[in-house]
Design an enzyme around this catalytic site. Structure first.
Site, PDB file in Angstrom:
ATOM      1  CE1 TYR A   1     -17.496  25.545  -4.812  1.00  0.00           C
ATOM      2  CE2 TYR A   1     -18.594  26.679  -3.016  1.00  0.00           C
ATOM      3  CZ  TYR A   1     -18.397  26.639  -4.266  1.00  0.00           C
ATOM      4  OH  TYR A   1     -19.243  27.132  -5.219  1.00  0.00           O
TER       5      TYR A   1
ATOM      6  CB  ILE B   1      -8.884   5.084   6.817  1.00  0.00           C
ATOM      7  CG1 ILE B   1      -9.911   4.018   7.568  1.00  0.00           C
ATOM      8  CG2 ILE B   1      -8.416   4.455   5.624  1.00  0.00           C
ATOM      9  CD1 ILE B   1     -10.956   3.593   6.505  1.00  0.00           C
ATOM     10  CD  GLU B   2      -9.647   3.436  11.831  1.00  0.00           C
ATOM     11  OE1 GLU B   2     -10.367   2.525  11.982  1.00  0.00           O
ATOM     12  OE2 GLU B   2      -8.583   3.469  11.146  1.00  0.00           O
TER      13      GLU B   2
ATOM     14  CD  GLU C   1      -3.070  -1.258   2.408  1.00  0.00           C
ATOM     15  OE1 GLU C   1      -3.952  -0.902   2.254  1.00  0.00           O
ATOM     16  OE2 GLU C   1      -2.108  -1.443   3.600  1.00  0.00           O
TER      17      GLU C   1
ATOM     18  CE  LYS D   1      -6.498   1.084   2.263  1.00  0.00           C
ATOM     19  NZ  LYS D   1      -5.733   0.592   3.304  1.00  0.00           N
TER      20      LYS D   1
END
Length: 128
Positions: free
Chosen positions: A55, A74-75, A23, A101
């Protein structure tokens, strides 16, 4: 006071996040949404960009975190995005971040893995 919500959804980035060596080496696609909780009354009345959350700037901030740093979880990625947005945009009272993901390395069939976090201005200020 009721807060308004500005959402950027379906942002796509290439990142090297994950616990496995492959990864980090190859990277993969990450999808993010952010809900920005703020009082948009002033911007709504003035119709002036300087009174609103830009934005385009939000997108650049999110991209900088996703593409500029590496996280195992991912947290942790979602938390870093929330922290950066609360740091940069002082009119935000809270932010909700969703990180998907879609190609998680799981031996099975699924559309992907997603974390959703919600962080407030009070949370951010307690960190500083």
């Amino acid at each position: 006071m009721d807060l308004d919500r500005l959402t950027l959804q379906g942002m796509l980035f290439h990142g090297t996040h994950g616990v496995y060596v492959e990864e980090a080496r190859l990277g993969q696609r990450f999808e993010l949404d952010v809900d920005l909780h703020t009082n948009a009354d002033h911007a709504g009345m003035s119709d002036q960009l300087e009174d609103a959350i830009n934005y385009g700037d939000v997108y650049r901030s999110v991209r900088g975190v996703v593409e500029g740093r590496r996280f195992r979880l991912i947290e942790a990625l979602a938390t870093a995005v929330a922290r950066e947005l609360l740091r940069e945009f002082l009119t935000l009272e809270a932010v909700t971040v969703r990180v998907r993901k879609p190609h998680a390395p799981i031996n099975g069939v699924l559309d992907g893995v997603e974390i959703q976090i919600h962080r407030t201005r009070d949370w951010f200020e307690a960190l500083e």
